[in-house]
Design an enzyme around this catalytic site. Structure first.
Site, PDB file in Angstrom:
ATOM      1  N   LYS A  62     -25.486  38.803  12.568  1.00  0.00           N
ATOM      2  CA  LYS A  62     -25.160  37.206  12.776  1.00  0.00           C
ATOM      3  C   LYS A  62     -24.847  37.132  14.256  1.00  0.00           C
ATOM      4  O   LYS A  62     -25.409  36.186  14.967  1.00  0.00           O
ATOM      5  CB  LYS A  62     -23.957  36.960  11.807  1.00  0.00           C
ATOM      6  CG  LYS A  62     -23.303  35.619  12.366  1.00  0.00           C
ATOM      7  CD  LYS A  62     -22.293  35.316  11.434  1.00  0.00           C
ATOM      8  CE  LYS A  62     -20.881  35.805  12.001  1.00  0.00           C
ATOM      9  NZ  LYS A  62     -20.334  34.850  12.976  1.00  0.00           N
ATOM     10  N   ASN A  63     -23.844  38.010  14.861  1.00  0.00           N
ATOM     11  CA  ASN A  63     -23.301  37.704  16.083  1.00  0.00           C
ATOM     12  C   ASN A  63     -24.428  37.960  17.282  1.00  0.00           C
ATOM     13  O   ASN A  63     -24.270  37.362  18.361  1.00  0.00           O
ATOM     14  CB  ASN A  63     -22.184  38.464  16.626  1.00  0.00           C
ATOM     15  CG  ASN A  63     -20.937  38.136  15.534  1.00  0.00           C
ATOM     16  OD1 ASN A  63     -20.845  36.756  14.963  1.00  0.00           O
ATOM     17  ND2 ASN A  63     -20.032  39.098  15.320  1.00  0.00           N
TER      18      ASN A  63
ATOM     19  N   ARG B  91     -18.065  28.563  15.377  1.00  0.00           N
ATOM     20  CA  ARG B  91     -17.717  28.702  16.952  1.00  0.00           C
ATOM     21  C   ARG B  91     -18.972  28.680  17.733  1.00  0.00           C
ATOM     22  O   ARG B  91     -18.900  28.321  18.721  1.00  0.00           O
ATOM     23  CB  ARG B  91     -16.444  29.850  16.994  1.00  0.00           C
ATOM     24  CG  ARG B  91     -16.178  30.014  18.403  1.00  0.00           C
ATOM     25  CD  ARG B  91     -15.171  30.849  18.407  1.00  0.00           C
ATOM     26  NE  ARG B  91     -15.170  31.219  19.851  1.00  0.00           N
ATOM     27  CZ  ARG B  91     -14.095  30.548  20.662  1.00  0.00           C
ATOM     28  NH1 ARG B  91     -13.641  29.399  20.315  1.00  0.00           N
ATOM     29  NH2 ARG B  91     -14.321  30.693  21.992  1.00  0.00           N
TER      30      ARG B  91
ATOM     31  N   CYS C 285     -13.502  30.678  12.326  1.00  0.00           N
ATOM     32  CA  CYS C 285     -12.543  31.241  11.560  1.00  0.00           C
ATOM     33  C   CYS C 285     -11.031  30.712  11.919  1.00  0.00           C
ATOM     34  O   CYS C 285     -10.811  30.572  13.329  1.00  0.00           O
ATOM     35  CB  CYS C 285     -12.778  32.644  11.555  1.00  0.00           C
ATOM     36  SG  CYS C 285     -13.987  33.222  10.553  1.00  0.00           S
TER      37      CYS C 285
ATOM     38  N   ARG D 134      -8.524  30.914  19.839  1.00  0.00           N
ATOM     39  CA  ARG D 134      -9.964  30.812  20.483  1.00  0.00           C
ATOM     40  C   ARG D 134     -10.325  29.661  21.259  1.00  0.00           C
ATOM     41  O   ARG D 134     -10.985  28.769  21.294  1.00  0.00           O
ATOM     42  CB  ARG D 134     -10.982  30.875  19.252  1.00  0.00           C
ATOM     43  CG  ARG D 134     -10.510  31.726  18.001  1.00  0.00           C
ATOM     44  CD  ARG D 134     -11.376  31.903  17.047  1.00  0.00           C
ATOM     45  NE  ARG D 134     -12.335  32.841  17.564  1.00  0.00           N
ATOM     46  CZ  ARG D 134     -13.418  33.475  16.746  1.00  0.00           C
ATOM     47  NH1 ARG D 134     -13.561  32.910  15.440  1.00  0.00           N
ATOM     48  NH2 ARG D 134     -14.209  34.431  17.188  1.00  0.00           N
ATOM     49  N   PRO D 135      -9.538  29.651  22.683  1.00  0.00           N
ATOM     50  CA  PRO D 135      -9.696  28.548  23.506  1.00  0.00           C
ATOM     51  C   PRO D 135     -11.105  28.835  24.303  1.00  0.00           C
ATOM     52  O   PRO D 135     -11.849  29.689  24.130  1.00  0.00           O
ATOM     53  CB  PRO D 135      -8.552  28.914  24.625  1.00  0.00           C
ATOM     54  CG  PRO D 135      -8.404  30.313  24.556  1.00  0.00           C
ATOM     55  CD  PRO D 135      -8.805  30.703  22.918  1.00  0.00           C
TER      56      PRO D 135
ATOM     57  N   ASP E 292     -13.393  42.513  14.598  1.00  0.00           N
ATOM     58  CA  ASP E 292     -13.829  42.082  13.298  1.00  0.00           C
ATOM     59  C   ASP E 292     -13.725  43.016  12.455  1.00  0.00           C
ATOM     60  O   ASP E 292     -13.954  42.803  11.112  1.00  0.00           O
ATOM     61  CB  ASP E 292     -15.471  41.829  13.710  1.00  0.00           C
ATOM     62  CG  ASP E 292     -15.934  40.538  14.332  1.00  0.00           C
ATOM     63  OD1 ASP E 292     -14.752  39.655  14.181  1.00  0.00           O
ATOM     64  OD2 ASP E 292     -16.897  40.040  14.622  1.00  0.00           O
TER      65      ASP E 292
ATOM     66  N   ILE F  99      -6.891  41.150  20.319  1.00  0.00           N
ATOM     67  CA  ILE F  99      -8.034  40.071  20.908  1.00  0.00           C
ATOM     68  C   ILE F  99      -7.386  38.667  20.435  1.00  0.00           C
ATOM     69  O   ILE F  99      -7.382  38.015  20.964  1.00  0.00           O
ATOM     70  CB  ILE F  99      -9.459  40.564  20.139  1.00  0.00           C
ATOM     71  CG1 ILE F  99      -9.935  42.014  20.719  1.00  0.00           C
ATOM     72  CG2 ILE F  99     -10.515  39.458  20.417  1.00  0.00           C
ATOM     73  CD1 ILE F  99      -9.897  42.083  22.026  1.00  0.00           C
TER      74      ILE F  99
ATOM     75  N   ARG G  32     -20.661  33.068   5.629  1.00  0.00           N
ATOM     76  CA  ARG G  32     -21.212  32.563   6.694  1.00  0.00           C
ATOM     77  C   ARG G  32     -21.544  33.907   7.717  1.00  0.00           C
ATOM     78  O   ARG G  32     -22.421  33.836   8.643  1.00  0.00           O
ATOM     79  CB  ARG G  32     -19.722  32.201   7.487  1.00  0.00           C
ATOM     80  CG  ARG G  32     -19.255  30.850   7.353  1.00  0.00           C
ATOM     81  CD  ARG G  32     -18.211  30.598   8.485  1.00  0.00           C
ATOM     82  NE  ARG G  32     -18.502  30.834   9.630  1.00  0.00           N
ATOM     83  CZ  ARG G  32     -17.689  31.179  10.641  1.00  0.00           C
ATOM     84  NH1 ARG G  32     -16.431  31.468  10.345  1.00  0.00           N
ATOM     85  NH2 ARG G  32     -18.294  31.790  11.746  1.00  0.00           N
TER      86      ARG G  32
END
Ligand code: UD1
Length: 421
Positions: free
Chosen positions: A22-23, A96, A120, A125-126, A309, A331, A402
């Site tokens: 996915k990523n 995202r 998520c 998560r800026p 993850d 993280i 997802r």
């Protein structure tokens, strides 16, 4: 599928083929916007996030179609649709990765209107690093009521040092740089395998990139990129999920086409705990017959360190290991959503602050009804259910969809009694 029912406590046995990543695929799909032809993406996982990206690409003028398990994207007309057209809010907010459309669209149409992205609930998560770096490439931003308006009179190469090796910011910069005027040097770049995959795809399309996979990437802008055929590598987090299922429930499994070379820190931890992990021509062969030993400490780090993850999945595994372990999440803050559910199942976990939990392994977990709150945490509850005695029901499974094509089918192939409704 909204709920998953698992009758757990049975050792795993079987083999499963690991889906495409996915990523890795999402930035590759965004990158097709920069090409003027047709790309065919093989081993493309059929997931909610991929379907969202497909919707977004179509709203931007691409034609997309699934053919024999491959996703075909024709981006010839992408430039003709004005990038200020409304992108479907549900798709932008739903994941995202929609933020990486920023770099790709700036490269293609020079103008973007985008809602702030979702994803998520695992911390703030800026996107400040993305914006600061793109500004150096001659992009201007305006905050609007709908979100963000970005435009450029022409992307220019720049020397950029990222203060943090952000995966998303590195991807956005690569996408903006490949067709920019001049050379872009990205220092402090993320080294995650997904960055290497994106660079491999872009290079195949005709981009000039050196240093992919290292912390300094040099991109010389080119005029045109062509559509290509590309194969997505296996998903290291999905492979890690099924490794954890075997570690938690015991047994032996073959994870076919697992991207073993991308899983070194996870495999080192698993082996240190007592799992047998062997590389075979077909994939990763895992055997777990004895109680695993908890390491004293587990710290998440950027690649090649232990991936964030995988943290919630190991939280499940450690709940059943012998001894105690401190997990430090460096993280993201707020990434311990499964703690209350695991405690309900009998786990002994103390959360000391937003980034630390202390786990003391217990003999067994008991099945409960639990609710997934985010993607990897949801999968970690399913893994807990596979190991627990009795029945576990995990609700809120749209989060899991997802990132997992079909977690029930995959775990059934590994011998778990599981079904989704
Ligand atoms: C992150 C993970 C990635 C994982 C993905 C999905 C890392 C380094 N990245 O990527 O491996 O696959 O989640 O779960 O593990 N940050 C800022 N400002 C920004 C961007 C990021 O402060 O503009 C911070 C984040 O808050 C975070 C860190 O940088 O603490 C890394 O974030 P980043 O790599 O950008 O996150 P993702 O791209 O989502």
């Amino acid at each position: 599928m909204e709920s998953i029912y698992i009758h757990g406590g049975i050792a795993l046995q079987g083999q499963v083929r690991i889906q495409g990543s996915k990523n890795a695929v999402l930035p590759v799909l965004a990158a097709t916007l920069l090409t003027e032809g047709t790309s065919i993406i093989g081993n493309c996982p059929r997931l909610t996030d991929v379907f969202y990206m497909q919707t977004l690409l179509e709203s931007l003028g691409c034609q997309t179609v699934w053919e024999e398990g491959k996703l075909k994207i024709n981006a010839k007309k992408a430039g003709e649709i004005h990038a200020l057209s409304e992108m479907p809010e549900e798709a932008v907010k739903g994941m995202r990765s929609s933020i990486i459309l920023l770099g790709a669209l700036l490269g293609r149409t020079h103008e973007v209107r985008i809602e702030y992205p979702g994803g998520c609930v695992i911390g703030k998560r800026p996107i400040d690093l993305h914006l600061a770096a793109l500004k150096k490439m001659n992009v201007e931003f305006e905050e609007k009521s709908f979100g963000l308006y970005a435009y450029t009179e022409g992307l220019c190469g720049a020397e950029i040092t990222l203060p943090l090796p952000s995966v998303g910011a590195t991807e956005n910069l690569l996408l903006a740089a490949v067709k920019a005027k001049g050379t872009t040097i990205i220092r402090g770049a993320a080294r995650e395998p997904e960055i290497k995959t994106l660079c491999d795809f872009l290079s195949l399309c005709g981009a000039d990139i050196t240093g992919a996979g290292s912390s300094t990437i040099i991109v010389r802008g080119v005029e045109h990129l062509a559509g290509v055929e590309f194969e997505v590598p296996g998903d290291r987090i999905v492979a890690g999920t099924y490794l954890c299922a075997c570690m938690a429930a015991g047994g032996e499994v073959l994870l076919k086409e697992a991207p073993i070379l991308q899983m070194q820190s996870v495999l080192e931890t698993a082996i240190k705990m007592g799992a047998s992990c062997q590389t075979t021509p077909e994939g990763l062969y895992v055997q777990v017959h004895d109680k695993l030993q908890a390491p004293r400490k587990l710290v998440t780090e950027p690649y090649p360190g232990f991936p964030t993850d995988m943290q919630s999945l190991f939280l499940t595994v450690l709940s059943l290991a012998e001894g105690s372990c401190l997990i430090e999440e460096t993280i993201f803050e707020n990434r311990f959503h499964t703690v209350p559910c695991l405690r309900d199942m009998g786990a002994k976990i103390v959360q000391t602050d937003a980034r630390h939990v202390l786990i003391e392994g217990v003999e067994e977990l008991q099945g409960v009804r639990a609710a997934a709150q985010e993607l990897r945490g949801g999968a970690a509850l399913v893994v807990a259910g596979a190991a627990a005695k009795g029945e576990t029901i995990v609700d809120g499974c749209h989060f899991i969809e997802r990132g997992y094509e079909n977690i029930c089918r995959d775990l059934r192939e590994l011998g778990v009694r599981i079904y989704g409704v």
